[in-house]
Design a protein around this motif. Structure first.
Motif, PDB file in Angstrom:
ATOM      1  N   THR A 208       0.858  -1.179   0.000  1.00 29.69           N
ATOM      2  CA  THR A 208       0.000   0.000   0.000  1.00 29.69           C
ATOM      3  C   THR A 208       0.893   1.228   0.000  1.00 29.69           C
ATOM      4  N   ASN A 209       1.247   1.659  -1.172  1.00 26.22           N
ATOM      5  CA  ASN A 209       2.039   2.874  -1.336  1.00 26.22           C
ATOM      6  C   ASN A 209       1.106   3.989  -1.810  1.00 26.22           C
ATOM      7  N   PRO A 210       1.577   5.186  -1.953  1.00 26.67           N
ATOM      8  CA  PRO A 210       0.678   6.280  -2.344  1.00 26.67           C
ATOM      9  C   PRO A 210      -0.084   6.042  -3.650  1.00 26.67           C
ATOM     10  N   LEU A 211       0.438   5.209  -4.532  1.00 28.89           N
ATOM     11  CA  LEU A 211      -0.270   4.930  -5.785  1.00 28.89           C
ATOM     12  C   LEU A 211      -1.372   3.889  -5.619  1.00 28.89           C
ATOM     13  N   THR A 212      -1.133   2.876  -4.812  1.00 22.88           N
ATOM     14  CA  THR A 212      -2.100   1.785  -4.675  1.00 22.88           C
ATOM     15  C   THR A 212      -3.065   1.967  -3.519  1.00 22.88           C
ATOM     16  N   MET A 213      -2.725   2.841  -2.589  1.00 23.84           N
ATOM     17  CA  MET A 213      -3.531   3.007  -1.388  1.00 23.84           C
ATOM     18  C   MET A 213      -4.997   3.359  -1.666  1.00 23.84           C
ATOM     19  N   PRO A 214      -5.300   4.333  -2.520  1.00 24.20           N
ATOM     20  CA  PRO A 214      -6.718   4.653  -2.748  1.00 24.20           C
ATOM     21  C   PRO A 214      -7.517   3.471  -3.290  1.00 24.20           C
ATOM     22  N   LEU A 215      -6.941   2.721  -4.215  1.00 28.07           N
ATOM     23  CA  LEU A 215      -7.654   1.568  -4.782  1.00 28.07           C
ATOM     24  C   LEU A 215      -7.872   0.469  -3.754  1.00 28.07           C
ATOM     25  N   ILE A 216      -6.841   0.175  -2.990  1.00 25.83           N
ATOM     26  CA  ILE A 216      -6.941  -0.898  -1.993  1.00 25.83           C
ATOM     27  C   ILE A 216      -7.932  -0.529  -0.897  1.00 25.83           C
ATOM     28  N   PHE A 217      -7.849   0.683  -0.395  1.00 27.96           N
ATOM     29  CA  PHE A 217      -8.758   1.073   0.679  1.00 27.96           C
ATOM     30  C   PHE A 217     -10.189   1.254   0.183  1.00 27.96           C
ATOM     31  N   TYR A 218     -10.365   1.647  -1.069  1.00 27.59           N
ATOM     32  CA  TYR A 218     -11.713   1.711  -1.624  1.00 27.59           C
ATOM     33  C   TYR A 218     -12.280   0.296  -1.745  1.00 27.59           C
ATOM     34  N   GLY A 219     -11.441  -0.652  -2.169  1.00 23.29           N
ATOM     35  CA  GLY A 219     -11.870  -2.055  -2.219  1.00 23.29           C
ATOM     36  C   GLY A 219     -12.221  -2.576  -0.835  1.00 23.29           C
ATOM     37  N   ASN A 220     -11.423  -2.204   0.168  1.00 24.81           N
ATOM     38  CA  ASN A 220     -11.728  -2.595   1.548  1.00 24.81           C
ATOM     39  C   ASN A 220     -13.054  -1.998   1.998  1.00 24.81           C
TER      40      ASN A 220
ATOM     41  N   LEU B 284     -16.583   5.055   7.887  1.00 25.20           N
ATOM     42  CA  LEU B 284     -15.618   4.438   8.794  1.00 25.20           C
ATOM     43  C   LEU B 284     -15.964   3.010   9.227  1.00 25.20           C
ATOM     44  N   PRO B 285     -17.215   2.704   9.624  1.00 27.21           N
ATOM     45  CA  PRO B 285     -17.497   1.310  10.019  1.00 27.21           C
ATOM     46  C   PRO B 285     -17.263   0.305   8.886  1.00 27.21           C
ATOM     47  N   ALA B 286     -17.711   0.658   7.692  1.00 26.19           N
ATOM     48  CA  ALA B 286     -17.519  -0.244   6.553  1.00 26.19           C
ATOM     49  C   ALA B 286     -16.038  -0.387   6.210  1.00 26.19           C
ATOM     50  N   LEU B 287     -15.299   0.707   6.277  1.00 22.49           N
ATOM     51  CA  LEU B 287     -13.860   0.650   5.997  1.00 22.49           C
ATOM     52  C   LEU B 287     -13.139  -0.203   7.031  1.00 22.49           C
ATOM     53  N   ALA B 288     -13.501  -0.058   8.302  1.00 15.91           N
ATOM     54  CA  ALA B 288     -12.847  -0.833   9.362  1.00 15.91           C
ATOM     55  C   ALA B 288     -13.130  -2.326   9.210  1.00 15.91           C
ATOM     56  N   VAL B 289     -14.386  -2.690   8.996  1.00 16.94           N
ATOM     57  CA  VAL B 289     -14.739  -4.110   8.849  1.00 16.94           C
ATOM     58  C   VAL B 289     -14.104  -4.693   7.597  1.00 16.94           C
ATOM     59  N   GLY B 290     -14.179  -3.959   6.491  1.00 16.74           N
ATOM     60  CA  GLY B 290     -13.583  -4.441   5.243  1.00 16.74           C
ATOM     61  C   GLY B 290     -12.078  -4.570   5.326  1.00 16.74           C
ATOM     62  N   SER B 291     -11.437  -3.621   5.963  1.00 16.00           N
ATOM     63  CA  SER B 291      -9.979  -3.656   6.087  1.00 16.00           C
ATOM     64  C   SER B 291      -9.523  -4.812   6.965  1.00 16.00           C
ATOM     65  N   LEU B 292     -10.186  -5.009   8.092  1.00 18.01           N
ATOM     66  CA  LEU B 292      -9.816  -6.131   8.962  1.00 18.01           C
ATOM     67  C   LEU B 292     -10.046  -7.472   8.280  1.00 18.01           C
ATOM     68  N   THR B 293     -11.161  -7.597   7.575  1.00 14.48           N
ATOM     69  CA  THR B 293     -11.456  -8.841   6.861  1.00 14.48           C
ATOM     70  C   THR B 293     -10.417  -9.102   5.779  1.00 14.48           C
ATOM     71  N   ALA B 294     -10.140  -8.082   4.972  1.00 13.72           N
ATOM     72  CA  ALA B 294      -9.159  -8.231   3.895  1.00 13.72           C
ATOM     73  C   ALA B 294      -7.772  -8.499   4.452  1.00 13.72           C
ATOM     74  N   ALA B 295      -7.423  -7.844   5.560  1.00 11.91           N
ATOM     75  CA  ALA B 295      -6.098  -8.029   6.157  1.00 11.91           C
ATOM     76  C   ALA B 295      -5.913  -9.455   6.671  1.00 11.91           C
ATOM     77  N   VAL B 296      -6.908  -9.975   7.356  1.00 10.59           N
ATOM     78  CA  VAL B 296      -6.810 -11.345   7.880  1.00 10.59           C
ATOM     79  C   VAL B 296      -6.754 -12.346   6.734  1.00 10.59           C
ATOM     80  N   LEU B 297      -7.620 -12.173   5.740  1.00 11.08           N
ATOM     81  CA  LEU B 297      -7.624 -13.100   4.601  1.00 11.08           C
ATOM     82  C   LEU B 297      -6.314 -13.045   3.827  1.00 11.08           C
ATOM     83  N   ALA B 298      -5.831 -11.844   3.545  1.00  6.15           N
ATOM     84  CA  ALA B 298      -4.573 -11.712   2.801  1.00  6.15           C
ATOM     85  C   ALA B 298      -3.409 -12.300   3.597  1.00  6.15           C
TER      86      ALA B 298
END
Length: 178
Positions: free
Chosen positions: A85-97, A129-143
């Motif tokens: 997650t660098n400045p180029l990929t961060m918006p796409l990854i966090f939007y996906g989360n 924020l709630p959707a981002l937090a749940v999505g990020s934690l889910t994606a982080a654990v799965l990845a």
């Protein structure tokens, strides 16, 4: 996993220990178990690095270093993987989360504005924020789990292939002597 390939790209502990900015961490950086390249340490490093990379928090590298220390993972690999997650990929990854979290929470995803501004982000942050937090934690654990599992399987496959190659060479050499 080819150990020599990883060693070629990872920094040497002595180089980091000599740097002024990292001198206060020299006793931790010098710990040989954090630099070991074994199947377990590399797989744990992938778990820690991928997990921390997908969290939308500041100081991801510090968290990855702490995780590497606690799980006895390879330190430079854990910290380096955070740069997925660098400045180029961060918006796409966090939007996906965010979209994953909205889907998991069964919430409608926010529509993107015509023009992105900091005002719009600040207004929508509390709602997202709630959707981002749940999505990020889910994606982080799965990845993290999938990355660790993939490394363990690839390492095992590489070792098995190496053993078979050595056995073939031995049979060939013994066949020449007979």
């Amino acid at each position: 996993m080819p150990r020599r390939l990883l060693q070629r790209y990872l920094p040497h502990p002595e180089t980091l220990r000599r740097q002024r900015s990292l001198r206060f961490l020299s006793h931790l950086i010098g710990n040989p178990s954090l630099w070991m390249l074994s199947r377990r340490s590399v797989a744990n490093a992938f778990f820690v690095g991928l997990f921390c990379a997908l969290l939308p928090i500041p100081f991801q590298m510090a968290l990855a270093a702490l995780g590497a220390w606690s799980l006895r993972a390879n330190l430079p690999l854990s910290v380096g993987l955070v740069w997925i997650t660098n400045p180029l990929t961060m918006p796409l990854i966090f939007y996906g989360n965010y979209r994953l979290g909205a889907w998991l929470l069964d919430l409608p995803a926010l529509a993107a504005p015509e023009q992105l501004s900091t005002d719009w982000v600040a207004e929508q942050l509390l709602e997202a924020l709630p959707a981002l937090a749940v999505g990020s934690l889910t994606a982080a654990v799965l990845a993290g789990i999938l990355g660790s599992l993939a490394i363990r399987l690839a390492w095992r496959w590489q070792v098995s292939r190496s053993w078979k190659r050595r056995a073939r060479r031995r049979r060939y050499r013994l066949g020449d002597r007979a």
